[in-house]
Design a protein around this motif. Structure first.
Motif, mmCIF file in Angstrom:
data_model
loop_
_atom_site.group_PDB
_atom_site.id
_atom_site.type_symbol
_atom_site.label_atom_id
_atom_site.label_comp_id
_atom_site.label_asym_id
_atom_site.label_seq_id
_atom_site.Cartn_x
_atom_site.Cartn_y
_atom_site.Cartn_z
ATOM 1 N N LYS A 1 0.803 -1.219 0.000
ATOM 2 C CA LYS A 1 0.000 0.000 0.000
ATOM 3 C C LYS A 1 0.840 1.275 0.000
ATOM 4 N N ARG B 1 -6.826 6.015 1.280
ATOM 5 C CA ARG B 1 -6.080 4.806 0.943
ATOM 6 C C ARG B 1 -5.408 4.209 2.178
ATOM 7 N N SER C 1 -5.933 0.522 3.584
ATOM 8 C CA SER C 1 -4.783 -0.357 3.788
ATOM 9 C C SER C 1 -4.932 -1.162 5.070
#
Length: 259
Positions: free
Chosen positions: A210, A239, A243
């Motif tokens: 990630k 994001r 993750s």
């Protein structure tokens, strides 16, 4: 002599050392009621039983493609893109599969009803070991943050994609980069609220990295989509949250792949 019409779809499968995954994808395609597609298999010079299996598929005419070294997944996907003859492309890599025997038929009807957009996004089931999570399709405007549909459930007009190859310089976000460049060029997109595929995710996969994903996606958002820094920062925060969820899902003990 009448020239044969191109297939409706080119389905491209990239594989390396994953015979069980290749077989799951093959079986999924074999059961499709809609037969207006070609299958292209790109094997990255597998060193196990995958390579002779691919060679047998090519020799039998079940698929077209190559078995040779490549420069990574996006180089391999570009090879499939260059070989394709269909009107729209779908990248369905080894282990990924279509949800049901009518998946391609439903996709065809939905796309035709919407005037055959350049890019059609659909929903997916994401398989994390024994866990299944529905990834609903997002509206086209979601491209500011990511892909409205996973690339394994996204159909792209071949002639458009040929103008916007995958950049092999990316390790994770080459598909997002290609999509962003198509969007910036004015591609017509539609999001269709149907689930058509099952996509496999593993903790060891490159997409699980990630930090790299966040870094590459942010670069695309700034350079290609020309987003302001505050919006890029918001995407990075989202994001990062995703993750943590990804790690929880992939850390769960597998209970067998869904049939």
């Amino acid at each position: 002599m009448t020239e044969k019409a191109p297939p409706r779809f080119s389905i491209v499968t990239v594989v390396r050392n994953d015979l069980p995954g290749l077989e799951r994808t093959r079986a999924s395609l074999a059961e499709q009621a809609f037969r207006g597609f070609e299958w292209i298999v790109i094997d990255g010079a597998s060193t196990d039983a995958t390579r002779p299996a691919v060679q047998a598929l090519l020799a039998a005419g079940t698929a077209r493609g190559v078995s040779e070294p490549d420069g990574g997944i996006y180089d391999a996907m570009n090879k499939g893109l260059r070989l394709a003859l269909g009107e729209h492309l779908l990248f369905l890599n080894a282990g990924d599969r279509l949800l049901a025997p009518d998946s391609l038929a439903r996709a065809t009807r939905a796309m035709t009803a919407r005037g055959d957009p350049d890019i059609a996004f659909f929903g997916s089931l994401m398989a994390f070991g024994g866990r299944m999570v529905t990834r609903h399709v997002k509206p086209p405007s979601y491209v500011w943050h990511g892909q409205p549909g996973l690339h394994q459930a996204t159909f792209v007009r071949r002639t458009l994609h040929l103008a916007y190859h995958f950049d092999p310089g990316f390790r994770v976000c080459g598909d997002y980069d290609a999509l962003a460049r198509m969007v910036s060029a004015g591609a017509r997109m539609e999001s269709i609220a149907e689930t058509i595929g099952i996509n496999v995710f593993e903790a060891g996969a490159m997409s699980a990295n990630k930090r790299l994903l966040i870094r590459e996606a942010a670069a695309i958002q700034r350079r290609v989509l020309d987003l302001p820094m505050w919006k890029v920062a918001l995407s990075v925060a989202r994001r990062s949250l995703h993750s943590m969820l990804f790690k929880l899902l992939t850390a769960a003990p597998p209970r067998g792949m869904p049939r």
